[in-house]
Design a protein around this motif. Structure first.
Motif, PDB file in Angstrom:
ATOM      1  N   LEU A  85       3.150  12.253  -2.238  1.00 44.24           N
ATOM      2  CA  LEU A  85       4.316  11.631  -3.226  1.00 44.24           C
ATOM      3  C   LEU A  85       4.533  10.869  -3.426  1.00 44.24           C
ATOM      4  O   LEU A  85       3.616   9.925  -3.100  1.00 44.24           O
ATOM      5  CB  LEU A  85       5.429  11.673  -2.096  1.00 44.24           C
ATOM      6  CG  LEU A  85       5.685  12.853  -1.338  1.00 44.24           C
ATOM      7  CD1 LEU A  85       6.571  12.478   0.598  1.00 44.24           C
ATOM      8  CD2 LEU A  85       6.469  13.695  -1.623  1.00 44.24           C
ATOM      9  N   ASN A  86       5.159   9.916  -4.356  1.00 38.77           N
ATOM     10  CA  ASN A  86       5.351   8.764  -5.443  1.00 38.77           C
ATOM     11  C   ASN A  86       6.197   8.037  -4.711  1.00 38.77           C
ATOM     12  O   ASN A  86       8.147   8.230  -4.872  1.00 38.77           O
ATOM     13  CB  ASN A  86       5.270   8.807  -6.331  1.00 38.77           C
ATOM     14  CG  ASN A  86       5.066   7.493  -7.556  1.00 38.77           C
ATOM     15  OD1 ASN A  86       6.141   6.433  -7.419  1.00 38.77           O
ATOM     16  ND2 ASN A  86       4.147   6.837  -7.487  1.00 38.77           N
ATOM     17  N   VAL A  87       6.516   7.254  -3.779  1.00 36.07           N
ATOM     18  CA  VAL A  87       7.327   6.187  -3.577  1.00 36.07           C
ATOM     19  C   VAL A  87       7.562   4.299  -3.668  1.00 36.07           C
ATOM     20  O   VAL A  87       6.441   4.019  -3.504  1.00 36.07           O
ATOM     21  CB  VAL A  87       6.893   6.333  -1.631  1.00 36.07           C
ATOM     22  CG1 VAL A  87       8.515   5.619  -0.631  1.00 36.07           C
ATOM     23  CG2 VAL A  87       6.904   8.181  -1.109  1.00 36.07           C
ATOM     24  N   PRO A  88       8.830   4.082  -3.638  1.00 37.45           N
ATOM     25  CA  PRO A  88       8.787   2.706  -3.873  1.00 37.45           C
ATOM     26  C   PRO A  88       8.502   2.225  -2.635  1.00 37.45           C
ATOM     27  O   PRO A  88       9.140   3.083  -1.538  1.00 37.45           O
ATOM     28  CB  PRO A  88      10.330   2.662  -4.924  1.00 37.45           C
ATOM     29  CG  PRO A  88      11.175   3.876  -4.158  1.00 37.45           C
ATOM     30  CD  PRO A  88       9.852   4.915  -3.522  1.00 37.45           C
ATOM     31  N   ALA A  89       8.164   0.434  -2.556  1.00 38.94           N
ATOM     32  CA  ALA A  89       8.001   0.060  -1.349  1.00 38.94           C
ATOM     33  C   ALA A  89       9.242  -0.057  -0.085  1.00 38.94           C
ATOM     34  O   ALA A  89       9.206   0.199   0.866  1.00 38.94           O
ATOM     35  CB  ALA A  89       7.492  -1.798  -1.697  1.00 38.94           C
ATOM     36  N   VAL A  90      10.388  -0.660  -1.153  1.00 38.38           N
ATOM     37  CA  VAL A  90      11.692  -0.532  -0.327  1.00 38.38           C
ATOM     38  C   VAL A  90      11.895   0.795   0.723  1.00 38.38           C
ATOM     39  O   VAL A  90      12.946   0.583   1.458  1.00 38.38           O
ATOM     40  CB  VAL A  90      12.717  -0.989  -1.398  1.00 38.38           C
ATOM     41  CG1 VAL A  90      13.340   0.571  -1.684  1.00 38.38           C
ATOM     42  CG2 VAL A  90      13.809  -0.909  -0.543  1.00 38.38           C
ATOM     43  N   ALA A  91      11.416   2.091   0.613  1.00 38.55           N
ATOM     44  CA  ALA A  91      12.019   3.172   0.869  1.00 38.55           C
ATOM     45  C   ALA A  91      10.473   3.606   1.873  1.00 38.55           C
ATOM     46  O   ALA A  91      10.716   3.935   3.376  1.00 38.55           O
ATOM     47  CB  ALA A  91      11.709   4.583  -0.262  1.00 38.55           C
ATOM     48  N   GLN A  92      10.152   2.547   1.783  1.00 35.10           N
ATOM     49  CA  GLN A  92       8.992   2.643   2.790  1.00 35.10           C
ATOM     50  C   GLN A  92       9.256   2.776   4.912  1.00 35.10           C
ATOM     51  O   GLN A  92       8.709   3.742   5.332  1.00 35.10           O
ATOM     52  CB  GLN A  92       7.067   1.618   2.690  1.00 35.10           C
ATOM     53  CG  GLN A  92       6.294   1.931   3.758  1.00 35.10           C
ATOM     54  CD  GLN A  92       5.097   1.110   3.736  1.00 35.10           C
ATOM     55  OE1 GLN A  92       4.848   0.351   2.956  1.00 35.10           O
ATOM     56  NE2 GLN A  92       4.654   0.852   4.092  1.00 35.10           N
ATOM     57  N   PRO A  93       9.916   2.205   4.849  1.00 31.35           N
ATOM     58  CA  PRO A  93      10.489   2.186   6.449  1.00 31.35           C
ATOM     59  C   PRO A  93      11.286   3.008   7.142  1.00 31.35           C
ATOM     60  O   PRO A  93      11.371   3.318   7.733  1.00 31.35           O
ATOM     61  CB  PRO A  93      11.809   0.403   6.244  1.00 31.35           C
ATOM     62  CG  PRO A  93      10.755  -0.561   4.985  1.00 31.35           C
ATOM     63  CD  PRO A  93      10.262   0.396   4.746  1.00 31.35           C
ATOM     64  N   VAL A  94      11.618   3.417   5.616  1.00 33.22           N
ATOM     65  CA  VAL A  94      12.957   4.499   5.980  1.00 33.22           C
ATOM     66  C   VAL A  94      11.546   6.155   6.441  1.00 33.22           C
ATOM     67  O   VAL A  94      12.065   6.687   7.406  1.00 33.22           O
ATOM     68  CB  VAL A  94      13.444   5.431   4.471  1.00 33.22           C
ATOM     69  CG1 VAL A  94      14.267   6.687   4.996  1.00 33.22           C
ATOM     70  CG2 VAL A  94      14.253   4.000   4.410  1.00 33.22           C
ATOM     71  N   LEU A  95      10.850   6.508   5.369  1.00 32.95           N
ATOM     72  CA  LEU A  95       9.881   7.084   6.058  1.00 32.95           C
ATOM     73  C   LEU A  95       8.720   6.759   7.456  1.00 32.95           C
ATOM     74  O   LEU A  95       8.906   8.223   7.929  1.00 32.95           O
ATOM     75  CB  LEU A  95       8.635   7.224   4.820  1.00 32.95           C
ATOM     76  CG  LEU A  95       9.989   8.027   3.569  1.00 32.95           C
ATOM     77  CD1 LEU A  95       7.822   7.443   2.591  1.00 32.95           C
ATOM     78  CD2 LEU A  95      10.227   9.324   3.273  1.00 32.95           C
ATOM     79  N   GLU A  96       8.416   6.070   7.720  1.00 30.71           N
ATOM     80  CA  GLU A  96       7.464   5.493   9.219  1.00 30.71           C
ATOM     81  C   GLU A  96       7.820   6.416  10.172  1.00 30.71           C
ATOM     82  O   GLU A  96       7.158   6.868  10.265  1.00 30.71           O
ATOM     83  CB  GLU A  96       7.800   3.763   8.630  1.00 30.71           C
ATOM     84  CG  GLU A  96       6.344   3.187   7.663  1.00 30.71           C
ATOM     85  CD  GLU A  96       6.489   2.164   7.537  1.00 30.71           C
ATOM     86  OE1 GLU A  96       7.368   1.497   9.058  1.00 30.71           O
ATOM     87  OE2 GLU A  96       5.839   1.081   7.509  1.00 30.71           O
ATOM     88  N   PRO A  97       9.225   5.828  10.415  1.00 29.14           N
ATOM     89  CA  PRO A  97       9.537   6.734  11.960  1.00 29.14           C
ATOM     90  C   PRO A  97       9.290   8.483  11.778  1.00 29.14           C
ATOM     91  O   PRO A  97       8.829   8.796  13.266  1.00 29.14           O
ATOM     92  CB  PRO A  97      10.561   6.705  11.877  1.00 29.14           C
ATOM     93  CG  PRO A  97      11.406   5.087  11.571  1.00 29.14           C
ATOM     94  CD  PRO A  97      10.450   5.546   9.941  1.00 29.14           C
TER      95      PRO A  97
END
Length: 303
Positions: free
Chosen positions: A98-110
């Motif tokens: 998956l290619n993910v923008p940095a701003v979405a990282q906190p959304v995926l981490e949990p």
């Protein structure tokens, strides 16, 4: 259609991407000589050289660059079809990129730990970057981006509901510097800037409802003592009292609830449209990608 149409295409794309016959041969499990012979046969059928070879480097000819542009997507689609057919009806497995923008990282981490437990046979690879890419050409299964506007040959699925942006700082920072009452007052504050992949600093976005009821949208270049290249690091710095940072309200909500950060300028914050995942519409959704979306939906229902 010629029976040998696809012969050598995979070998060529691997050499072209790695700029090395040896590295390509190692990945394909054959000898460099076999790779060289296969590509020479391909060049013979095409009628033009695809690669330039010296003792030190491998490059692309004009014909090679044009061929790679088309062949790369084709190889990715064949690989996806093989994967889909192989795993149809079986437990989801394989590498999910998956290619993910940095701003979405906190959304995926949990959800990462839970997903790994639920699907131990899936190897999840997250490439965190903000540049716009061709997910097919770069061999990603899907991409995540802000908003639902994607190319016509892509399908987009909403991951998060719309939110708003927010400016936050630590209680200690506000106790010392006070809270800005309007966006232009940020010129007198310490702000944490984010360097975009374009090389530019991200300009903070605001919206103001005028007396005429029209919405005025504007951006501000903010000053500050720190520049980072990721939203996560900017939040860490804000919690430690370095300065103010700009992020999505949903991302910082846990830190606000813990009392580590406080918002300001709430009446000036524009809406964030939410995150969407997108993937090629012409390809059947792979079980591994379906598993990711199903797990995400279940996690959202629980939260």
């Amino acid at each position: 259609m010629r029976a040998d149409l696809l012969d050598g295409v995979l070998a060529f794309t691997r050499v072209a991407e790695k700029r090395s016959f040896t590295a390509a041969a190692l990945e394909l499990g054959v000898s460099p000589a076999a790779v060289s012979w296969t590509i020479k046969q391909l060049e013979g059928r095409i009628g033009a050289p695809l690669l330039t070879r010296t003792t030190r480097s491998v490059g692309l000819t004009e014909a090679g660059a044009l061929f790679l542009e088309h062949a790369r997507a084709g190889v990715a689609q064949v690989a996806a079809g093989f994967d889909a057919a192989q795993t149809l009806g079986a437990r989801p497995t394989g590498l999910l990129r998956l290619n993910v923008p940095a701003v979405a990282q906190p959304v995926l981490e949990p959800m990462l730990a839970g997903f790994a437990t639920a699907y131990p046979d899936i190897e999840l690879e997250l490439a965190i970057e903000d540049r716009f890419i061709d997910i097919v050409a770069d061999e990603y299964d899907a991409g995540i981006r802000v908003g639902e506007m994607v190319a016509q040959d892509m399908v987009s699925v909403r991951l998060t509901t719309p939110s708003v942006f927010t400016v936050v700082g630590s209680p200690a920072y506000f106790a010392k510097r006070g809270k800005p009452q309007y966006p232009e007052a940020l010129a007198e504050h310490a702000c944490i800037n984010i360097r975009q992949t374009t090389g530019n600093l991200y300009r903070w976005q605001f919206a103001e409802r005028l007396k005429s009821n029209k919405l005025r949208r504007f951006e501000i270049a903010v000053p500050g003592p720190l520049i980072v290249n990721g939203a996560g690091l900017s939040l860490t710095a804000a919690v430690s009292g370095v300065g103010l940072t700009y992020n999505i309200a949903a991302n910082v909500e846990p830190l606000v609830k813990q009392g580590l950060l406080e918002p300001c300028l709430e009446s000036y914050m524009p809406e964030h449209p939410g995150f969407f995942i997108y993937f090629p519409s012409r390809a059947q959704m792979l079980p591994k990608l379906r598993a990711f979306l199903d797990f995400w939906g279940q996690a959202q229902q629980r939260s």
